[in-house]
Scaffold this active site. Structure first.
Site, PDB file in Angstrom:
ATOM      1  N   ALA A 334       4.787 -46.282 -25.285  1.00  0.00           N
ATOM      2  CA  ALA A 334       5.983 -46.994 -25.764  1.00  0.00           C
ATOM      3  C   ALA A 334       7.144 -46.810 -24.805  1.00  0.00           C
ATOM      4  O   ALA A 334       7.955 -47.702 -24.612  1.00  0.00           O
ATOM      5  CB  ALA A 334       6.384 -46.483 -27.127  1.00  0.00           C
ATOM      6  N   CYS A 335       7.211 -45.612 -24.230  1.00  0.00           N
ATOM      7  CA  CYS A 335       8.337 -45.324 -23.331  1.00  0.00           C
ATOM      8  C   CYS A 335       8.322 -46.328 -22.188  1.00  0.00           C
ATOM      9  O   CYS A 335       9.340 -46.722 -21.670  1.00  0.00           O
ATOM     10  CB  CYS A 335       8.216 -43.935 -22.740  1.00  0.00           C
ATOM     11  SG  CYS A 335       7.497 -42.751 -23.845  1.00  0.00           S
TER      12      CYS A 335
END
Ligand SMILES: Cc1ncc(COP(=O)(O)O)c(C=O)c1O
Length: 398
Positions: A334-335
């Site tokens: 997600a980062c």
């Protein structure tokens, strides 16, 4: 609305089952909502919850003294406390030394290591991994010398599921330099891989509640006796000497329940996860062409992790396409996905940019049923086919 919804994005945030929510609610307004550092009945109830939860977690880790555990408000905070807290507390003796992290660590290890090292004049070295994400003990040996102060290598990788042979790595480090402090981020291992702190010779270890279907907002740091760390936040009264701010008792109550659920029938849970993982992975390999598995297979892989690269497909497009069918996954980490940067983990194992971009992460859970996997396997080939039909990268076969 799609006919069915299946949530596989458990890397980024897990859902909290009803029985965990139910135990949390009274801690907001009925009992134990007092400040645990204050001496009145409601404070004592809150303190009891904290002590009891630490005792339970210690038991699951085969740790003799629960007081070696510190609650933080996330796994990110526990990693920051470990790395920053240790480097800052020992800055004089560490002057000019090196910090080793594996090149596939979570960014909540890599970024604080880089940040504080720059401030203190230390050097951070990212130790390379092989194509399945393993740190080779022989390679680690090359990096560990008398100038290394801190090593951080996770037990299980959050994206590609590599279960690191941590005991061998610790042995190499202890052998080469007994003064090194060894931290492991076990956020993705806890509840899926047995951790025995009498056997695993680490000095600090991180856990995160939402990785085991607890609520977001609880992290745990284990700190071995004799390892000096400094709080990295300064503030108000709390029970935790290393983490100021009133403890989040409702969330800790939820975490306690999640621990109970994860460790009741631990072996069966792991067996069940492994069967779902293999059903999903084999189903994908059998129904979609041009797919590459990211990370190791079999017992060397976390029982909940399926990460595959779909050639000629853009990962973000596939997450959106699958979302239309009610199947929720993430592309890499997600980062990274928010910035459309390929995941540093996938690049570190040598994936080309295109394959890294086409990678999708599924995490299975004990709350999934066989029919959830069947549904994912029914819609996935359609989603991939549609995107490949649209993609100029797809080879046109006669
Ligand atoms: C391996 C690993 N470490 C640390 C964290 C951070 O934990 P939290 O989300 O509780 O801040 C995560 C989060 O996904 C993770 O995967």
């Amino acid at each position: 609305m799609p006919p069915k919804e299946v949530y596989f994005d458990l890397e980024n945030s897990g859902y909290v089952p009803d029985d965990v929510v139910d135990v949390m609610l009274p801690y907001f307004n009925k009992r134990g909502y007092g400040h645990p550092a204050i001496t009145h009945r409601l404070g004592w109830e809150a303190l009891d919850l904290i002590i009891g939860t630490k005792e339970l977690v210690a038991k699951t880790l085969n740790l003799a003294n629960p007081e070696n555990l510190v609650f933080t408000h996330s796994g990110t905070e526990a990693n920051n406390l470990a790395i920053q807290g240790y480097l800052i507390a020992n800055r004089d003796k560490l002057r000019g030394k090196k910090v080793l992290v594996s090149s596939i660590e979570h960014l909540s290890v890599i970024f604080p290591a880089q940040f504080v090292s720059e401030l203190l004049g230390l050097e951070v070295i990212k130790v390379p991994v092989d194509k399945e994400g393993f740190v080779d003990p022989e390679v680690l040996k090359y990096y560990v010398d008398r100038d290394v102060g801190l090593v951080s290598i996770q037990l299980v990788n959050h994206e590609i599921g590599t279960i690191q042979k941590l005991r061998d790595l610790i042995e190499v480090v202890r052998d080469r330099n007994p003064d090194v402090v060894f931290h492991t981020d076990a956020s993705d291992a806890y509840g899926r891989v047995r951790i025995d702190l009498r056997d695993l010779d680490v000095d600090m270890m991180t856990l995160s509640s939402h990785k085991i279907h607890g609520p977001r907002g609880v992290g745990v740091l284990y700190v071995r006796d004799g390892v000096r760390i400094e709080p990295i936040l300064r503030g108000q009264l709390s029970v935790e000497k290393l983490w100021p701010g009133v403890e989040l008792t409702p969330l800790i109550a939820g975490f306690r329940k999640a621990v109970e659920l994860a460790f009741n029938n631990f072996e069966e849970n792991v067996k069940y996860l492994t069967s779902l993982r293999d059903k999903l992975l084999n189903g994908i390999l059998n129904s979609v062409s041009d797919v590459v598995l990211n990370g190791p297979s079999g017992d060397e892989r976390a029982p909940d992790n399926v990460n595959v690269a779909f050639k000629y497909v853009e990962g973000e497009a596939l997450t959106i396409e699958l979302s239309g069918y009610g199947v929720y996954v993430s592309s890499g980490s997600a980062c990274s996905s928010r910035f459309l940067e390929p995941s540093h983990v996938l690049l570190a194992i040598g994936r080309e940019y295109e394959l890294a971009h086409g990678s999708i992460l599924f995490k299975v859970s004990r709350y999934h049923k066989g029919e959830d996997i069947d549904y994912a396997l029914e819609v996935l080939p359609k989603a991939v086919d549609r995107l490949r039909t649209l993609s100029p990268l797809t080879p046109r076969r006669a």
